[in-house]
Design a protein around this motif. Sequence first.
Motif, PDB file in Angstrom:
ATOM      1  N   VAL A  48       0.830  -1.197   0.000  1.00  0.00           N
ATOM      2  CA  VAL A  48       0.000   0.000   0.000  1.00  0.00           C
ATOM      3  C   VAL A  48       0.866   1.250   0.000  1.00  0.00           C
ATOM      4  N   GLY A  49       2.065   1.149   0.545  1.00  0.00           N
ATOM      5  CA  GLY A  49       2.969   2.284   0.565  1.00  0.00           C
ATOM      6  C   GLY A  49       3.753   2.478  -0.724  1.00  0.00           C
ATOM      7  N   GLY A  50       3.614   1.549  -1.660  1.00  0.00           N
ATOM      8  CA  GLY A  50       4.270   1.695  -2.947  1.00  0.00           C
ATOM      9  C   GLY A  50       5.561   0.909  -3.105  1.00  0.00           C
ATOM     10  N   THR A  51       5.956   0.172  -2.075  1.00  0.00           N
ATOM     11  CA  THR A  51       7.153  -0.673  -2.191  1.00  0.00           C
ATOM     12  C   THR A  51       6.862  -1.849  -3.110  1.00  0.00           C
ATOM     13  N   THR A  52       7.814  -2.155  -3.978  1.00  0.00           N
ATOM     14  CA  THR A  52       7.618  -3.245  -4.935  1.00  0.00           C
ATOM     15  C   THR A  52       8.614  -4.375  -4.689  1.00  0.00           C
ATOM     16  N   GLN A  53       8.223  -5.552  -5.133  1.00  0.00           N
ATOM     17  CA  GLN A  53       9.071  -6.740  -5.025  1.00  0.00           C
ATOM     18  C   GLN A  53       8.869  -7.547  -6.293  1.00  0.00           C
ATOM     19  N   PHE A  54       9.964  -8.070  -6.844  1.00  0.00           N
ATOM     20  CA  PHE A  54       9.903  -8.828  -8.085  1.00  0.00           C
ATOM     21  C   PHE A  54      10.665 -10.140  -7.948  1.00  0.00           C
ATOM     22  N   ALA A  55      10.209 -11.142  -8.684  1.00  0.00           N
ATOM     23  CA  ALA A  55      10.991 -12.361  -8.819  1.00  0.00           C
ATOM     24  C   ALA A  55      12.248 -12.037  -9.616  1.00  0.00           C
ATOM     25  N   ASP A  56      13.357 -12.695  -9.307  1.00  0.00           N
ATOM     26  CA  ASP A  56      14.608 -12.442 -10.025  1.00  0.00           C
ATOM     27  C   ASP A  56      14.451 -12.667 -11.522  1.00  0.00           C
ATOM     28  N   SER A  57      13.626 -13.629 -11.877  1.00  0.00           N
ATOM     29  CA  SER A  57      13.489 -14.003 -13.282  1.00  0.00           C
ATOM     30  C   SER A  57      12.793 -12.937 -14.132  1.00  0.00           C
ATOM     31  N   VAL A  58      12.123 -11.974 -13.487  1.00  0.00           N
ATOM     32  CA  VAL A  58      11.392 -10.954 -14.251  1.00  0.00           C
ATOM     33  C   VAL A  58      11.945  -9.549 -14.054  1.00  0.00           C
ATOM     34  N   LYS A  59      12.933  -9.392 -13.186  1.00  0.00           N
ATOM     35  CA  LYS A  59      13.509  -8.062 -12.952  1.00  0.00           C
ATOM     36  C   LYS A  59      14.066  -7.484 -14.245  1.00  0.00           C
ATOM     37  N   GLY A  60      13.747  -6.217 -14.474  1.00  0.00           N
ATOM     38  CA  GLY A  60      14.200  -5.564 -15.690  1.00  0.00           C
ATOM     39  C   GLY A  60      13.274  -5.756 -16.878  1.00  0.00           C
TER      40      GLY A  60
END
Length: 114
Positions: free
Chosen positions: A52-64
């Motif tokens: 809700v605060g806008g922090t994001t998290q991604f799987a390594d395989s999709v970063k970029g």
Amino acid sequence: QVQLVESGGGLVQPGGSLRLACTPSESIVDFNHVGWYRQAPLERELVALMTVGGTTQFADSVKGRFTIDRNNAKNTMYLQMNNLKSEDTAVYYCKANRLSTNWWGQGTQVTVSS
């Protein structure tokens, strides 16, 4: 009962792009986080999420390659997927979390194939 409506899946060639959308039946900012998962052979794995605060998290395989963003006025979370690869082929699920409760969408198929 919270409902999540997903859209945007389909068939795309390798290197192509798709954008998935998830719209919850309650205000999107009332959830701790909203994210996208995909069904792998053994488990449902995290793709990306936004708190809700806008922090994001991604799987390594999709970063970029993938980005996640939220339009509060439209009450919708988006997953922009670029430079898609065959290994991205899966059913993608939207998930919303509030405290100890998770709600899931029905899933949308993404197929990357030439």
